[in-house]
Write a protein that holds these residues in place. Structure first.
Motif, PDB file in Angstrom:
ATOM      1  N   UNK A  85      20.317 -47.638  16.554  1.00 36.87           N
ATOM      2  CA  UNK A  85      21.685 -47.719  16.761  1.00 36.87           C
ATOM      3  C   UNK A  85      22.713 -46.949  16.393  1.00 36.87           C
ATOM      4  N   UNK A  86      22.576 -46.693  15.012  1.00 33.79           N
ATOM      5  CA  UNK A  86      23.591 -45.886  14.115  1.00 33.79           C
ATOM      6  C   UNK A  86      23.427 -44.468  14.474  1.00 33.79           C
ATOM      7  N   UNK A  87      21.993 -43.976  14.737  1.00 31.92           N
ATOM      8  CA  UNK A  87      21.828 -42.598  14.739  1.00 31.92           C
ATOM      9  C   UNK A  87      22.285 -42.052  16.009  1.00 31.92           C
ATOM     10  N   UNK A  88      22.199 -42.798  17.236  1.00 36.39           N
ATOM     11  CA  UNK A  88      22.578 -42.610  18.387  1.00 36.39           C
ATOM     12  C   UNK A  88      24.169 -43.086  18.792  1.00 36.39           C
ATOM     13  N   UNK A  92      21.167 -43.740  27.169  1.00 33.89           N
ATOM     14  CA  UNK A  92      20.395 -43.833  25.989  1.00 33.89           C
ATOM     15  C   UNK A  92      20.447 -45.493  26.023  1.00 33.89           C
ATOM     16  N   UNK A  93      21.181 -46.403  26.363  1.00 35.51           N
ATOM     17  CA  UNK A  93      21.243 -47.787  26.117  1.00 35.51           C
ATOM     18  C   UNK A  93      20.382 -48.532  27.226  1.00 35.51           C
ATOM     19  N   UNK A  94      20.511 -47.860  28.531  1.00 34.71           N
ATOM     20  CA  UNK A  94      19.717 -48.370  29.731  1.00 34.71           C
ATOM     21  C   UNK A  94      18.149 -47.936  29.367  1.00 34.71           C
ATOM     22  N   UNK A  95      17.842 -46.809  28.952  1.00 36.86           N
ATOM     23  CA  UNK A  95      16.512 -46.307  28.554  1.00 36.86           C
ATOM     24  C   UNK A  95      15.904 -47.402  27.391  1.00 36.86           C
TER      25      UNK A  95
END
Length: 211
Positions: free
Chosen positions: A201-204, A38-41
């Protein structure tokens, strides 16, 4: 210091190596970080947005929302993310607008703009809109001055302070356009942009260590 003749004769090549050396520590640190998919995407999407945003404004010199995207994203995601988005934006957008010896200079300029913005993200300096606007205005000129360095190192006139001042004077209105466009986009969209990224950021649960 040890090879002055080599530096004088191949100053453009040496300057590019110097830029790579500046970026390398952050690149190595980021590569060693265990990033989630998710961070890379998310980084890839933001880098793409920053890149594509240059295209519609290509006909208007120095006016583009790329710097705004980099600053706002770095404030939300952190300095390392800001550096990656900034450097990637220059490399990707130049695939359409044209690659050249200026690309590494754009990469380090936008990368450092994002890095510094992320570094001070949690301070009043970036939390307040007024200071974000001031930062955007200042880096608009700094970006232009750094880009003038590669012109100077490319053999435009003599390699001295007078020539550099002449370049900065000649590019004043282009740098001013960049600075004012940064202020415009940051004023209108930075608050909303940062809120959306913080909610993501908070959600995932991503970029928990400051990016």
């Amino acid at each position: 210091m040890f090879f002055p003749d080599l530096i004088i004769e191949h100053y453009l090549f040496i300057s590019i190596l110097f830029i790579i050396a500046i970026l390398m520590p952050s690149i190595i640190r980021t590569s060693r970080k265990n990033m989630t998919s998710r961070e890379m995407v998310m980084l890839a999407v933001l880098a793409a947005i920053a890149s594509v945003s240059r295209i519609p404004f290509a006909s208007i010199p120095s006016v583009q929302p790329t710097t705004f995207v980099i600053i706002a994203s770095a404030i939300a995601l952190g300095p390392q993310s800001g550096l990656i988005i900034g450097a990637s934006a220059a490399l990707i957008s130049n695939m359409l607008l044209g690659q050249g010896p200026w690309t590494p200079w754009q990469m380090v300029s936008w990368g450092m703009i994002g890095f510094v913005a992320g570094l001070f993200a949690k301070s009043f300096f970036m939390k307040r809109l007024t200071w974000r606007l001031i930062y955007g205005f200042i880096v608009g000129f700094l970006f232009g001055w750094v880009m003038n360095l590669w012109i100077l190192f490319s053999g435009f006139g003599e390699l001295n302070l007078e020539t550099f001042i002449l370049l900065n004077t000649s590019s004043f209105y282009f740098d001013l356009a960049h600075a004012l466009s940064n202020v415009f986009f940051l004023f209108l969209f930075s608050g909303v942009w940062i809120k959306i990224l913080n909610r993501f950021k908070e959600k995932y649960g991503v970029f928990g260590d400051g990016g």
